[in-house]
Design a protein around this motif. Structure first.
Motif, short mmCIF file in Angstrom:
data_model
loop_
_atom_site.label_atom_id
_atom_site.label_comp_id
_atom_site.label_asym_id
_atom_site.label_seq_id
_atom_site.Cartn_x
_atom_site.Cartn_y
_atom_site.Cartn_z
N MET A 1 59.32 26.57 28.63
CA MET A 1 58.07 26.66 29.37
C MET A 1 56.89 26.25 28.50
N PRO A 2 55.86 25.62 29.10
CA PRO A 2 54.67 25.27 28.31
C PRO A 2 54.00 26.52 27.76
N GLU A 3 53.34 26.35 26.63
CA GLU A 3 52.64 27.48 26.00
C GLU A 3 51.53 28.00 26.93
N GLN A 4 51.46 29.33 27.05
CA GLN A 4 50.39 29.94 27.85
C GLN A 4 49.20 30.21 26.96
N PHE A 5 48.06 29.65 27.31
CA PHE A 5 46.86 29.80 26.48
C PHE A 5 46.07 31.03 26.88
N ARG A 6 45.41 31.61 25.91
CA ARG A 6 44.54 32.76 26.12
C ARG A 6 43.18 32.48 25.48
N ALA A 7 42.18 33.20 25.93
CA ALA A 7 40.86 33.07 25.30
C ALA A 7 40.95 33.47 23.83
N LEU A 8 40.14 32.84 23.01
CA LEU A 8 40.12 33.17 21.59
C LEU A 8 39.67 34.62 21.38
N GLN A 9 40.09 35.21 20.26
CA GLN A 9 39.68 36.57 19.95
C GLN A 9 38.16 36.65 19.83
N GLY A 10 37.59 37.63 20.55
CA GLY A 10 36.14 37.79 20.52
C GLY A 10 35.41 36.98 21.57
N PHE A 11 36.15 36.20 22.34
CA PHE A 11 35.59 35.42 23.45
C PHE A 11 36.26 35.90 24.73
N ARG A 12 35.54 35.85 25.83
CA ARG A 12 36.15 36.36 27.05
C ARG A 12 35.59 35.65 28.27
N ASP A 13 36.36 35.74 29.34
CA ASP A 13 35.93 35.21 30.64
C ASP A 13 35.18 36.30 31.39
N ILE A 14 34.12 35.90 32.09
CA ILE A 14 33.39 36.83 32.96
C ILE A 14 33.86 36.55 34.37
N LEU A 15 34.74 37.40 34.88
CA LEU A 15 35.43 37.16 36.15
C LEU A 15 34.53 37.48 37.34
N PRO A 16 34.91 36.98 38.54
CA PRO A 16 34.05 37.18 39.71
C PRO A 16 33.71 38.64 40.01
N ASP A 17 34.67 39.57 39.80
CA ASP A 17 34.39 40.97 40.11
C ASP A 17 33.30 41.57 39.23
N GLU A 18 33.08 40.98 38.04
CA GLU A 18 32.05 41.51 37.15
C GLU A 18 30.71 40.81 37.33
N GLN A 19 30.70 39.68 38.01
CA GLN A 19 29.48 38.92 38.17
C GLN A 19 28.34 39.70 38.83
N PRO A 20 28.60 40.59 39.81
CA PRO A 20 27.48 41.35 40.39
C PRO A 20 26.67 42.13 39.36
N TYR A 21 27.31 42.66 38.31
CA TYR A 21 26.56 43.35 37.25
C TYR A 21 25.62 42.38 36.56
N TRP A 22 26.11 41.18 36.27
CA TRP A 22 25.29 40.18 35.59
C TRP A 22 24.12 39.74 36.44
N ARG A 23 24.38 39.47 37.73
CA ARG A 23 23.31 39.02 38.61
C ARG A 23 22.27 40.12 38.79
N TYR A 24 22.73 41.37 38.88
CA TYR A 24 21.80 42.49 39.05
C TYR A 24 20.94 42.65 37.80
N PHE A 25 21.57 42.57 36.62
CA PHE A 25 20.79 42.67 35.39
C PHE A 25 19.78 41.54 35.30
N GLU A 26 20.19 40.32 35.59
CA GLU A 26 19.30 39.17 35.52
C GLU A 26 18.10 39.36 36.44
N GLN A 27 18.36 39.86 37.64
CA GLN A 27 17.28 40.07 38.60
C GLN A 27 16.27 41.08 38.09
N VAL A 28 16.76 42.24 37.62
CA VAL A 28 15.86 43.30 37.16
C VAL A 28 15.12 42.86 35.90
N ALA A 29 15.83 42.24 34.96
CA ALA A 29 15.20 41.80 33.71
C ALA A 29 14.10 40.77 33.98
#
Length: 437
Positions: A1-29
């Motif tokens: 099987m091809p190698e499965q890649f992962r995000a580098l250590q200390g880097f991460r994806d901001i997934l759709p379920d977490e985006q409302p927190y970001w949009r809310y913070f951006e709005q208030v800030a």
């Protein structure tokens, strides 16, 4: 099987379920920064390495341990320029202030940045990653202590609007070029007989920047730090007057604060007022900032006082989650379009109606993949849409559709399903949805 890649250590994806927190913070800030008269600025991800070496200090942890630095491709003359992924924003903002002649504008120039990615090659820790994002404000061109209080008051207003509890400001003054040198000599005298028992980092700091010894986190050095002479007890008259005024103005802003004589901050450019916000319950640091009246000169500009802060957005979102604060719910699906046969003309009508409703500003979904009628209706139910548009062959020949109220009782068939002419669909849905709000 091809190698499965992962995000580098200390880097991460901001997934759709977490985006409302970001949009809310951006709005208030954005609302709070704008309320206080700050205007947005964005600076490049890359800067000349010297921008950070000169301002952060050669002995700072950022410069010695944490920067992602590399040589660019050689230019036509074969010279390579050292460039760095931005580890902090204040130096970049000040570089932009000088480069674009903002010192010619009415002062102070009040700027904020939002969602700016920072890169620190450090051990990942709670709320901060090797790539993290910051919101920050910089007020440049004025040394009035009322501006120090404004910056701290802005942060307090932000945390209040986000709903964060138990947040308190800790403030200190680290003096200026008039009184700090004498204090540094006093600090070195205190540490000289204790140096053999200090951590390796502090032994280096003793020579390069003794003030940073007070910022050491090594457990073996905490008792020494607690007993060290306090800089706030050795301020010159001007610095003491400035600090007293800051405390007085903070009271006017209604900001709860304590004076913590051990706050020194970790970068060379700080002078006078420095501060942190912490959660009183567990003493978790939320963010920090301070005054930097000598920063512009380090970047080749005229003497220009300033004060600001940087706030890690990941850290704030983690604190919101810890305190059970949820962002406002996302806008739900309003209409789901279902076509009751796999004939091309019915699917064509479904695509046309979906596009038409979206153009009208209605949040609309449709089924893909030529699913069965039953599967499409199940998908419509799972979407929690208010209405479903049912496209059937007989109605389509009359240029009509069936509009189904997905929230009506099953027994109320008359209001649950009605036939609507396609030319009237947008107006009918818009009016009906507005009445239901």
């Amino acid at each position: 099987m091809p190698e499965q890649f992962r995000a580098l250590q200390g880097f991460r994806d901001i997934l759709p379920d977490e985006q409302p927190y970001w949009r809310y913070f951006e709005q208030v800030a954005t609302e709070v920064a704008t309320l206080f008269g700050y205007r947005r600025i964005d600076t490049p991800l890359l800067e000349e390495t010297a921008v950070f070496r000169r301002t952060s200090g050669e002995s700072s942890d950022i410069v010695t341990k944490e920067m992602y630095t590399f040589d660019d491709r050689p230019d036509k003359e074969g010279r390579r320029q050292s460039i760095t992924l931005r580890p902090e924003a204040t130096a970049s903002v000040m570089r932009a202030y000088i480069e674009h002649g903002m010192f010619k504008l009415p002062q102070p120039v009040k700027l904020f940045y939002l969602d700016m990615a920072m890169f620190r090659r450090e051990r990942p820790q709670a709320g901060r990653y090797r790539q993290h994002h910051q919101f920050g404000c910089e007020a440049i061109g004025e040394e009035d202590p009322a501006l120090d209080a404004e910056i701290i008051g802005l942060l307090h207003e932000l945390f209040t609007r986000l709903g964060l509890k138990h947040i308190r400001a800790s403030i200190n003054s680290i003096g200026d070029q008039n009184c700090r040198p004498q204090y540094v000599e006093l600090l070195k005298e205190y540490y000289r007989p204790l140096l053999d028992d200090c951590c390796d980092d502090c032994k280096v700091r003793y020579t390069k920047n003794p003030l940073r010894m007070l910022d050491c986190k090594d457990p073996r050095d905490q008792a020494k730090i607690a007993a060290a002479p306090k800089i706030s007890e050795h301020l010159c008259e001007a610095c003491q007057a400035h600090f007293d005024a800051v405390k007085q103005y903070l009271t006017a802003y209604g900001v709860p604060y304590v004076h913590d004589p051990l706050i020194v901050r970790g970068l060379d450019y700080y002078t006078r007022t420095v501060f942190e916000f912490t959660n009183e319950k567990d003493k978790l640091a939320i963010n920090g900032g301070g005054r930097y009246d000598g920063l512009a000169e380090l970047l080749g500009g005229p003497h220009t006082p300033g004060i600001g802060f940087g706030l890690g957005i990941e850290r704030i979102i983690n604190e919101m989650k810890r305190q059970g604060i949820e962002p406002p719910p996302e806008r739900s699906t309003e209409v789901f379009v279902v076509y009751f046969d796999r004939k091309p003309e019915l699917k064509q009508a479904a695509v046309e109606i979906t596009a038409q409703l979206r153009h009208a500003g209605l949040k609309t979904e449709m089924s893909y993949g030529d699913r069965s009628r039953k599967a499409q209706l199940k998908q419509a139910n799972n979407s929690h849409a208010s209405y479903a548009v049912l496209i059937m062959e007989d109605e389509l020949t009359r240029n009509a559709v069936i509009l189904k109220n997905m929230q009506a009782e099953e027994s109320d068939l008359e209001s649950k399903q009605v036939e609507v002419d396609r030319s009237q669909l947008v107006d009918h849905l818009t009016q009906t949805l507005n009445q239901g709000q």
